[in-house]
Write a protein that holds these residues in place. Structure first.
Motif, PDB file in Angstrom:
ATOM      1  N   ARG A 112      19.938 -46.691 -13.654  1.00  0.00           N
ATOM      2  CA  ARG A 112      19.872 -45.700 -12.690  1.00  0.00           C
ATOM      3  C   ARG A 112      18.599 -45.796 -12.623  1.00  0.00           C
ATOM      4  NH1 ARG A 112      23.360 -41.338 -12.986  1.00  0.00           N
ATOM      5  NH2 ARG A 112      21.366 -40.093 -11.993  1.00  0.00           N
TER       6      ARG A 112
ATOM      7  N   GLU B 204      21.931 -42.613  -4.269  1.00  0.00           N
ATOM      8  CA  GLU B 204      22.656 -43.957  -5.087  1.00  0.00           C
ATOM      9  C   GLU B 204      23.762 -42.525  -4.020  1.00  0.00           C
ATOM     10  OE1 GLU B 204      25.453 -43.435  -8.950  1.00  0.00           O
ATOM     11  OE2 GLU B 204      23.841 -43.876 -10.002  1.00  0.00           O
TER      12      GLU B 204
ATOM     13  N   THR C 285      23.039 -49.286 -11.253  1.00  0.00           N
ATOM     14  CA  THR C 285      23.970 -47.779 -11.241  1.00  0.00           C
ATOM     15  C   THR C 285      23.701 -47.419 -12.972  1.00  0.00           C
ATOM     16  OG1 THR C 285      25.435 -48.682 -12.102  1.00  0.00           O
ATOM     17  CG2 THR C 285      25.691 -47.755  -9.065  1.00  0.00           C
TER      18      THR C 285
END
Length: 224
Positions: free
Chosen positions: A141, A161, A138
């Motif tokens: 990304r 996500e 995350t």
């Protein structure tokens, strides 16, 4: 990524000055001169924060804010020449995140934007998400399956996500639109298109790979 701002302001000189300063400060700015154009800009999605003048030529900025708050929690900073306490209270009660009375310095506006964006960030999530063979970083990304990096557009990544953060949970189209586009008034076809493209990219990888399952009448879930 540069935060994307919607500047809804009908005074051209003031708007151009704001846009120039904000772009130099690292933002992307979409300028709308009235409520109708502002609503259109917000409907298109991809906006991280709106700067909204109350005195618009085709309607009240408060009404636009009220309509926005009925479907979205998009951060909004109200800027206006109206300094009366009643106007400030009305804007904040409807759901404005901050309020600036003209004239103000551009430096203060940038500082307020940064503060509101920080407050609007979701709670911290794990740096790495795992769902079967799917790995999502995350912080970077990036998403990969068994070490193979997926080439994803920003909204495709955000969708993957969201699903991977809660494998097996069903998300409705409205929840996806609200979370990723910041507005549930977008067309559900937007979600269908992004799910289709994301499925295609996952299908190109050697099995086993996670599947995005359509739960008819409810929404979508990720099966690891």
């Amino acid at each position: 990524m540069r935060p994307h701002l919607a500047l809804i302001e009908d005074e051209p000189d003031f708007a151009l000055m704001c846009r120039s300063y904000l772009e130099r400060a690292g933002f992307t700015v979409t300028w709308a001169m009235d409520a109708r154009a502002g609503k259109s800009a917000l409907h298109e999605g991809g906006i991280d924060l709106a700067i909204l003048d109350l005195g618009l030529p085709d309607g009240s900025g408060l009404e636009l804010l009220r309509a926005l708050r009925s479907t979205s929690r998009l951060p909004v900073i109200v800027v206006t020449g109206r300094g009366a306490e009643a106007d400030r209270v009305a804007g904040l009660e409807i759901g404005a995140d901050d309020y600036l009375v003209k004239p103000f310095s551009q430096r203060e506006l940038v500082a307020r934007i940064h503060a509101v964006l920080r407050r609007s960030q979701p709670p911290d999530v794990p740096t790495v998400l795992r769902a079967g063979s799917l790995l999502i970083d995350t912080g970077a990304r990036q998403a990969s399956v068994d070490g193979v990096l997926l080439t994803l557009r920003p909204k495709e990544y955000a969708l993957l996500e969201m699903l991977a953060a809660a494998p097996g949970r069903v998300f409705s189209s409205e929840q996806v639109l609200e979370r990723i586009w910041g507005a549930s008034w977008q067309q559900p076809a937007t979600v269908v298109e992004h799910v289709y493209r994301l499925r295609g990219k996952l299908a190109q990888l050697p099995p086993p790979v996670p599947r995005i399952v359509t739960v008819r009448g409810y929404g979508y879930r990720l099966d690891p």
